[in-house]
Design a protein around this motif. Structure first.
Motif, short mmCIF file in Angstrom:
data_model
loop_
_atom_site.label_atom_id
_atom_site.label_comp_id
_atom_site.label_asym_id
_atom_site.label_seq_id
_atom_site.Cartn_x
_atom_site.Cartn_y
_atom_site.Cartn_z
N ARG A 95 4.04 20.42 2.47
CA ARG A 95 3.83 19.45 3.54
C ARG A 95 3.97 18.03 2.99
O ARG A 95 3.44 17.70 1.93
CB ARG A 95 2.46 19.62 4.18
CG ARG A 95 2.11 18.51 5.20
CD ARG A 95 0.99 18.92 6.12
NE ARG A 95 1.41 20.04 6.98
CZ ARG A 95 0.64 20.58 7.91
NH1 ARG A 95 -0.58 20.11 8.12
NH2 ARG A 95 1.08 21.59 8.64
N TYR A 96 4.71 17.21 3.75
CA TYR A 96 4.89 15.79 3.40
C TYR A 96 4.43 14.94 4.59
O TYR A 96 4.56 15.35 5.75
CB TYR A 96 6.36 15.48 3.11
CG TYR A 96 6.89 16.14 1.86
CD1 TYR A 96 6.97 15.45 0.67
CD2 TYR A 96 7.31 17.47 1.88
CE1 TYR A 96 7.46 16.04 -0.48
CE2 TYR A 96 7.81 18.08 0.73
CZ TYR A 96 7.87 17.36 -0.44
OH TYR A 96 8.34 17.95 -1.58
N SER A 97 3.91 13.76 4.31
CA SER A 97 3.52 12.84 5.39
C SER A 97 3.74 11.41 4.94
O SER A 97 3.94 11.13 3.75
CB SER A 97 2.07 13.06 5.82
OG SER A 97 1.18 12.67 4.79
N ILE A 98 3.69 10.49 5.90
CA ILE A 98 3.90 9.07 5.59
C ILE A 98 2.71 8.51 4.83
O ILE A 98 1.61 9.07 4.87
CB ILE A 98 4.12 8.25 6.87
CG1 ILE A 98 2.91 8.39 7.81
CG2 ILE A 98 5.40 8.65 7.57
CD1 ILE A 98 2.97 7.48 9.01
N GLY A 99 2.94 7.39 4.14
CA GLY A 99 1.87 6.73 3.40
C GLY A 99 1.50 5.40 4.03
O GLY A 99 1.99 5.03 5.10
N GLU A 100 0.64 4.68 3.36
CA GLU A 100 0.18 3.39 3.85
C GLU A 100 1.31 2.36 3.90
O GLU A 100 1.21 1.36 4.61
CB GLU A 100 -0.96 2.85 2.96
CG GLU A 100 -2.24 3.66 3.05
CD GLU A 100 -2.89 3.57 4.42
OE1 GLU A 100 -2.97 2.46 4.98
OE2 GLU A 100 -3.31 4.62 4.95
N LYS B 43 0.48 19.01 0.26
CA LYS B 43 -0.09 20.30 -0.13
C LYS B 43 0.91 21.43 0.12
O LYS B 43 1.95 21.24 0.75
CB LYS B 43 -1.37 20.58 0.68
CG LYS B 43 -1.14 20.69 2.19
CD LYS B 43 -2.44 20.95 2.94
CE LYS B 43 -2.20 21.06 4.44
NZ LYS B 43 -3.44 21.32 5.19
N GLU B 44 0.57 22.62 -0.39
CA GLU B 44 1.34 23.82 -0.09
C GLU B 44 0.93 24.36 1.28
O GLU B 44 -0.23 24.25 1.69
CB GLU B 44 1.10 24.90 -1.14
CG GLU B 44 1.64 24.58 -2.53
CD GLU B 44 1.47 25.74 -3.48
OE1 GLU B 44 2.22 26.73 -3.36
OE2 GLU B 44 0.56 25.67 -4.34
N ILE B 45 1.89 24.95 1.99
CA ILE B 45 1.59 25.50 3.32
C ILE B 45 2.28 26.86 3.48
O ILE B 45 3.15 27.23 2.70
CB ILE B 45 2.03 24.55 4.45
CG1 ILE B 45 3.54 24.25 4.35
CG2 ILE B 45 1.24 23.25 4.39
CD1 ILE B 45 4.43 25.11 5.18
N GLN B 46 1.89 27.57 4.51
CA GLN B 46 2.55 28.80 4.94
C GLN B 46 2.87 28.64 6.42
O GLN B 46 1.99 28.35 7.22
CB GLN B 46 1.65 30.01 4.72
CG GLN B 46 1.52 30.46 3.28
CD GLN B 46 2.69 31.33 2.83
OE1 GLN B 46 3.37 31.95 3.64
NE2 GLN B 46 2.92 31.37 1.53
N GLY C 239 6.97 20.13 12.37
CA GLY C 239 6.56 18.74 12.19
C GLY C 239 7.65 17.80 12.68
O GLY C 239 8.68 18.21 13.21
N GLY C 240 7.42 16.50 12.49
CA GLY C 240 8.42 15.53 12.91
C GLY C 240 7.88 14.10 12.92
O GLY C 240 6.77 13.83 12.49
N VAL D 131 8.30 21.61 4.83
CA VAL D 131 9.65 21.88 4.34
C VAL D 131 9.63 23.12 3.46
O VAL D 131 8.75 23.26 2.60
CB VAL D 131 10.20 20.67 3.55
CG1 VAL D 131 11.57 20.98 2.98
CG2 VAL D 131 10.27 19.44 4.44
N GLN D 132 10.60 24.02 3.65
CA GLN D 132 10.78 25.13 2.71
C GLN D 132 11.35 24.53 1.43
O GLN D 132 12.45 24.01 1.41
CB GLN D 132 11.74 26.18 3.30
CG GLN D 132 11.50 27.59 2.77
CD GLN D 132 11.76 27.74 1.28
OE1 GLN D 132 12.79 27.30 0.77
NE2 GLN D 132 10.82 28.33 0.55
#
Length: 577
Positions: free
Chosen positions: A388-393, A377-380, A483-484, A473-474
């Motif tokens: 925003r990025y995250s891991i998948g299954e 999604k988009e973030i501020q 994040g991390g 991430v920008q």
């Protein structure tokens, strides 16, 4: 001379339209191209550039948080009870990174370096926790040694058994006896013959009974069991009482003045080359999770500088002069499996110009694999827009032949909770090949892991909001905002034949620690980032929309005025008489 004259409202309307068109052109074409070019110039790594300086040393330290699973019932676990754990932490460290550049490639598209790391305990961020806190945690080095010893001895003896069995089956006399026994089996007059042949074959194969009941193996295990006290400081359980600082960095001492066989075993442990075990000045050994990461780096990286292709900046090209890992299983010697591929950056930064819906990779040498991150999604973040990025299954939940990544199923663990095909159940990954120790990777608190594992431990509280790996991430520059990586390191607890300290253990997947390695852009960097990029983008945005709507507004007002004036009746005054 003919002279064209237009009413001033039409001239004003024309000027407004021109300004509006220019605003649209600048806002949707010229300004984005200018920004794109400027970002390209700023992310490419060239010797002496500002980006080069940021590449050599990150503008701010990364944040390294450690959470430890304190065991509240160690002696009951020794009697067969399930472990009960309580998370303590975070113990927060500032992780400083500095790169030592070896050289650029001839065309300037690659840069080769090693990386030094320094961990400094952050007392303020860790409060009320301190490095001097006492804990009761899994005795990683003892448990690892016992399981590795069991596996290697079993592998050696099983290999000998397989070779001997193969030779027996190829012996003509044995094959004749087998065929004869098949023919007379079940025929009453020949039962005595069958018994004789069976006794002959059983005698021939008696040497193959070298499993856990083999006298040679039993003697080895008995001697090992007798020397555990001397090697591991007379342990009363599979857990160690120590401090946080010793467990993580200073080291838990063992092999203190060993004698005889214990000394020989300690020398073998020392020569094993484990990164987490080092020799102290007094000759004893010490285990710690992260001491080997604190100091001069040994791994040699080659990454892309972004020259001619900014979208590839900081992508890892080689690790220790290899394009691929040599850790996981390959289908053949000539074909590299997906598990051994090195993809993405090291997560300290990312390629620029991210798009909604895309994905990207990071590579972690700590777990010997590349990890795919998916757009969420988009973030501020403190006024800075990003994605925003995250891991998948496909990280550790979907592993096995049905997911075309069975190369991760190294099947190095014996008598543990796993599937028939040797793969672990969902949510767990065997890092034995990566770390040279039987360590199991999961998400923190075994988030998303199979019930086969979570039911063997008490006290876990998985929560996706705080245990899922993500990064903000920008999207224009690829700069990480917050994040991390969040991962947990575990080991199986299990009974090992003839090792008395393990004899009553119930097999369980025992958590040791979980870590979060990432960044939270500080106020100084936020202000710098806003000044250099965000404020510029806002100014260009204002110019764009002001010109577009301002020009349109002026044109509309002028046209309306012109039309109104045209519709007014013309009054013709009669001439004066």
């Amino acid at each position: 001379m003919f002279k064209l004259s237009l009413p001033w409202p039409l001239l004003g309307a024309f000027a407004g339209i021109v300004v509006s068109v220019l605003g649209a052109y600048c806002g949707w074409f010229m300004f984005p191209n200018m920004v794109h070019k400027k970002v390209e110039e700023s992310v490419i790594i060239t010797d002496g550039s500002e980006q080069y300086k940021r590449f050599i040393q990150l503008p701010q330290p990364l944040t390294f948080k450690v959470y430890i699973f304190n065991v509240t019932n160690p002696m009951r676990v020794q009697q067969g009870a399930l472990p009960i754990v309580k998370e303590v932490g975070p113990y927060v460290y500032k992780q400083y990174r500095r790169k030592r550049v070896k050289h650029f490639s001839r065309d300037g598209s690659k840069i080769t370096f090693t990386q030094d790391q320094l961990y400094v305990f952050d007392e303020e961020a860790s409060a009320p926790y301190r490095e001097t806190d006492h804990i009761v945690a899994l005795n990683m080095h003892m448990n690892a040694f016992l399981q590795v010893f069991e596996r290697e001895i079993t592998d050696i003896l099983q290999g000998f058994a397989n070779r001997l069995n193969h030779r027996l089956n190829r012996t003509p006399g044995v094959r004749v006896l087998k065929r004869l026994m098949d023919r007379i089996r079940g025929k009453q007059p020949f039962n005595w013959v069958q018994n004789v042949i069976s006794n002959i074959l059983d005698s021939a194969k008696s040497v193959l009974q070298i499993g856990e009941n083999d006298p040679g193996l039993a003697i080895l295990l008995v001697h090992l069991n007798a020397n555990i006290k001397a090697i591991f400081n007379d342990p009363k359980s599979m857990f160690v009482r120590t401090t946080v600082k010793e467990y993580l960095f200073d080291g838990v001492r063992f092999c203190i003045n060993p004698q005889g066989l214990a000394k020989a075993i300690c020398n073998q442990i020392k020569d094993g080359g484990s990164k987490t075990i080092r020799e102290l000045k007094d000759g004893s050994l010490a285990f710690s999770f992260f001491n080997h990461k604190n100091g001069t780096g040994r791994e040699v990286y080659e990454v892309h500088t972004g020259k001619d292709d900014p979208m590839r900046v900081l992508e890892i090209q080689k690790l220790d002069d290899n394009h691929h890992l040599q850790v996981w299983l390959n289908a053949s010697e000539s074909e590299t499996s997906t598990c051994n591929q090195i993809n993405g950056t090291d997560a300290s930064s990312y390629p620029p110009f991210r798009q909604k819906g895309d994905s990207m990779f990071i590579f972690s040498s700590d777990i010997c694999r590349s990890v795919q991150l998916f757009y969420q999604k988009e973030i501020q973040y403190k006024g800075i827009p990003g994605y925003r990025y995250s891991i998948g299954e496909n990280f550790i939940n979907d592993i096995g032949p049905e997911h075309d990544n069975e190369c991760f199923c190294v099947d190095k663990l014996t008598n543990v909770i796993k599937r028939k095909n040797g793969c672990l159940y969902a949510g767990a990954m065997d890092l034995t090949n990566c770390l040279d120790a039987p360590v199991i990777l999961t998400l923190p608190h075994m988030l998303g892991a199979s019930n086969e594992y979570t039911k063997t431990i008490k006290g876990l509280k998985p929560d996706a909001k705080i245990h899922q790996t993500f990064v903000d991430v920008q999207h224009l520059t690829g700069t990480p905002l917050q994040g991390g990586k969040r991962v947990q390191f575990n080991m199986f607890l299990k009974s090992i034949n003839r090792i008395s300290i393990t004899e009553n253990l119930t097999t369980s997947l025992m958590p040791a620690i979980w870590v979060e390695e990432g960044i939270e852009l500080n106020d100084e960097m936020v202000a710098f980032f806003k000044k250099r990029l965000i404020n510029t983008l806002k100014t260009l945005d204002i110019i764009h929309w002001a010109a577009l709507f301002g020009g349109f507004g002026v044109a509309a007002i002028c046209l309306i005025y012109y039309v109104v004036q045209r519709r007014k009746p013309v009054v013709i005054e009669a001439p004066l008489k």
